[in-house]
Write a protein that holds these residues in place. Sequence first.
Motif, mmCIF file in Angstrom:
data_model
loop_
_atom_site.group_PDB
_atom_site.id
_atom_site.type_symbol
_atom_site.label_atom_id
_atom_site.label_comp_id
_atom_site.label_asym_id
_atom_site.label_seq_id
_atom_site.Cartn_x
_atom_site.Cartn_y
_atom_site.Cartn_z
ATOM 1 N N ILE A 68 0.842 -1.198 0.000
ATOM 2 C CA ILE A 68 0.000 0.000 0.000
ATOM 3 C C ILE A 68 0.879 1.250 0.000
ATOM 4 N N ALA A 69 1.906 1.252 0.858
ATOM 5 C CA ALA A 69 2.827 2.395 0.919
ATOM 6 C C ALA A 69 3.554 2.576 -0.408
ATOM 7 N N GLU A 70 3.923 1.457 -1.020
ATOM 8 C CA GLU A 70 4.612 1.527 -2.307
ATOM 9 C C GLU A 70 3.717 2.150 -3.371
ATOM 10 N N TRP A 71 2.430 1.773 -3.349
ATOM 11 C CA TRP A 71 1.478 2.347 -4.310
ATOM 12 C C TRP A 71 1.363 3.861 -4.090
ATOM 13 N N GLU A 73 3.587 5.880 -2.798
ATOM 14 C CA GLU A 73 4.828 6.534 -3.230
ATOM 15 C C GLU A 73 4.875 6.648 -4.752
ATOM 16 N N GLU A 74 4.500 5.578 -5.443
ATOM 17 C CA GLU A 74 4.537 5.593 -6.902
ATOM 18 C C GLU A 74 3.553 6.593 -7.500
ATOM 19 N N ASN A 75 2.445 6.823 -6.790
ATOM 20 C CA ASN A 75 1.410 7.712 -7.314
ATOM 21 C C ASN A 75 1.434 9.103 -6.681
ATOM 22 N N GLY A 76 2.424 9.359 -5.804
ATOM 23 C CA GLY A 76 2.575 10.681 -5.203
ATOM 24 C C GLY A 76 1.490 11.037 -4.209
ATOM 25 N N TRP A 77 0.934 10.026 -3.556
ATOM 26 C CA TRP A 77 -0.121 10.260 -2.571
ATOM 27 C C TRP A 77 0.450 10.190 -1.155
ATOM 28 N N THR A 78 -0.122 10.993 -0.257
ATOM 29 C CA THR A 78 0.190 10.868 1.164
ATOM 30 C C THR A 78 -0.800 9.896 1.799
ATOM 31 N N GLN A 79 -0.475 9.468 3.011
ATOM 32 C CA GLN A 79 -1.404 8.588 3.731
ATOM 33 C C GLN A 79 -2.745 9.271 3.962
ATOM 34 N N LYS A 80 -2.719 10.570 4.212
ATOM 35 C CA LYS A 80 -3.969 11.289 4.445
ATOM 36 C C LYS A 80 -4.826 11.331 3.186
ATOM 37 N N GLN A 81 -4.190 11.533 2.037
ATOM 38 C CA GLN A 81 -4.948 11.554 0.787
ATOM 39 C C GLN A 81 -5.598 10.196 0.537
ATOM 40 N N LEU A 82 -4.861 9.134 0.789
ATOM 41 C CA LEU A 82 -5.424 7.808 0.609
ATOM 42 C C LEU A 82 -6.584 7.584 1.575
ATOM 43 N N ALA A 83 -6.403 8.014 2.832
ATOM 44 C CA ALA A 83 -7.463 7.849 3.828
ATOM 45 C C ALA A 83 -8.725 8.589 3.406
ATOM 46 N N ASP A 84 -8.558 9.804 2.875
ATOM 47 C CA ASP A 84 -9.718 10.578 2.431
ATOM 48 C C ASP A 84 -10.477 9.843 1.331
ATOM 49 N N ARG A 85 -9.743 9.240 0.393
ATOM 50 C CA ARG A 85 -10.387 8.518 -0.700
ATOM 51 C C ARG A 85 -11.039 7.217 -0.218
ATOM 52 N N ARG A 92 -12.512 -1.588 -1.062
ATOM 53 C CA ARG A 92 -12.264 -0.144 -1.131
ATOM 54 C C ARG A 92 -10.921 0.138 -1.805
ATOM 55 N N LEU A 93 -9.895 -0.622 -1.381
ATOM 56 C CA LEU A 93 -8.577 -0.446 -1.983
ATOM 57 C C LEU A 93 -8.615 -0.729 -3.484
ATOM 58 N N GLY A 94 -9.395 -1.753 -3.854
ATOM 59 C CA GLY A 94 -9.503 -2.078 -5.266
ATOM 60 C C GLY A 94 -10.077 -0.940 -6.065
ATOM 61 N N LEU A 95 -11.115 -0.294 -5.536
ATOM 62 C CA LEU A 95 -11.734 0.821 -6.235
ATOM 63 C C LEU A 95 -10.793 2.016 -6.351
ATOM 64 N N VAL A 96 -10.006 2.269 -5.299
ATOM 65 C CA VAL A 96 -9.128 3.443 -5.289
ATOM 66 C C VAL A 96 -7.854 3.207 -6.081
ATOM 67 N N PRO A 140 -9.504 -6.498 -5.646
ATOM 68 C CA PRO A 140 -9.625 -6.835 -4.218
ATOM 69 C C PRO A 140 -9.070 -8.217 -3.883
ATOM 70 N N ASP A 141 -9.282 -9.204 -4.786
ATOM 71 C CA ASP A 141 -8.782 -10.541 -4.469
ATOM 72 C C ASP A 141 -7.257 -10.588 -4.414
ATOM 73 N N ARG A 142 -6.593 -9.710 -5.175
ATOM 74 C CA ARG A 142 -5.137 -9.645 -5.112
ATOM 75 C C ARG A 142 -4.692 -9.101 -3.763
ATOM 76 N N TRP A 143 -5.383 -8.066 -3.273
ATOM 77 C CA TRP A 143 -5.058 -7.530 -1.953
ATOM 78 C C TRP A 143 -5.245 -8.605 -0.886
#
Length: 361
Positions: A15-18, A20-32, A57-61, A66-69
Motif C-alpha cells: 500500500i505504501a509503495e502504491w 509513493e509511486e502515485n505521489g499520494w500521502t497517507q492522508k490523501q489515501l485515507a480521504d479517498r 475499497r482499496l480495489g476501487l481506489v 480486491p482478491d489480489r489484496w
Amino acid sequence: MNTPLDFVVPTGEYIAEWCEENGWTQKQLADRLGCSPKHVNKLIHGTAPLTVEFAHRLGLVTGTPPDRWMQIETFYRSELLRLAAAEKRECVIETLDRLPLTLLRSSGYITATKRKLEELLAQVFSFYQVGSLAALDKLVTQPPVAVAFRQSAKNDWAARATWLQLVEIEARSVELPAPYSRSSLEELLPRLREQTRRPPDEYGNFMVEELAACGVRLIFVESVPRAGTYGATRLHEGQPLIALSLHRKSEDQLWFTLFHELAHVLLHDLSGGGFVSGEWGDDSCEAEANAFAAEQLIPSVYAHRLAGLRTLTEVKEFAAEIGISPGIVVARLHREQLWPYDRGHGLIKRLRLVRTSEGSD
C-alpha cells in the motif's frame, strides 16, 4: 529446493509503495478510502488486518483487484504464523512476558491471548515491526536507538521500546502544513511561555498548531508503565518530531520537557535519527537542554529572587510579575530544594491526556 523466508513483508508495504509511486500521502489515501489516516497507518505497518470489505475499497481506489489484496494479506498472516510456530514455546513466553501486553490489548493493537500463542506472537511481531523472535528479543532488551534515559530500577527497555513504537505509529498519521523554520520557532518561544498562564485544556491545541506552522510535529503519547519517559525528539521525514508523554501529569513537567525538547531541535544535531530523551540526564546535550528550559521558564535575571519567596502569596505575585504559572515557580523551588516537596503542591496544575475517538473504516 525452496528455502522458507525468515522474514515477512506486511501487506501495508505494498500500500505504501502504491502511494509513493502515485505521489499520494497517507492522508490523501485515507480521504479517498473514507477512513482515518491513523487506520491507514495501522494497515501500512501491519498492526491492523486487511478485511475483505476494505480490500474492495482499496480495489476501487488503486485499481488493484480486491482478491489480489486479499491474497497478499493471507500470505502475510500465514507467514507470520509459520515463523511463530518455528520458535520454541518457552522462548516465546519468556519474551512475551517482558511486554506490556495488557496495555497493547486495551489499546487495540493486539487481541489474542497466550491460549492462542501463534496468533498472539504474529500480532506482537506486527506491532513492533519485527520478523522474528530474535529481533523482538533484541528490541526489548537493549536500546533500540541512541536514547539517554534517566536510570531507574523501576524502568525497563521493553516498556521504553513500546512507548517509542507508539510514538512512531502516531507520528506517521500527522502531516505538517509547512517546512521547518528555525526563525519561526525562535519567534514562537515567548508566545509558548505565555500559555503557561492559561488552563491546561486550552493550551494543548495551541502547542500543536503553532509548532506545526513552524514545521515541528508535536504529539502526545501516554506514558507506558515502567518506561519512565517524559519526552523524546528526533527527525521524522526530515522534520523535527517532539513526543510528550505527560509522565507524572503535572504542568511543570510538561512545560519543562517541552522547552527541553525544543532545545534539542534548536541546539543539537538530530540527523543521526535516534531519539534523545527528555528526562534530566547528565550528558552535555541533556545539561544544555535543561539549562535552556530553565532559562525559558524562569530567566536568570529573576532566578536569584526565588530564595526570597516565603509564602504562597509571594509565589503568585512573583509568577504574575514574570508572566509564568505559579505552579512552575513552586516546582522550581522544589527542584532547588528551597521549599520542601510537600509545600505548595496546590498551585501545580494537574494534567490529563484526553483521548480522541478514531474511526477505522
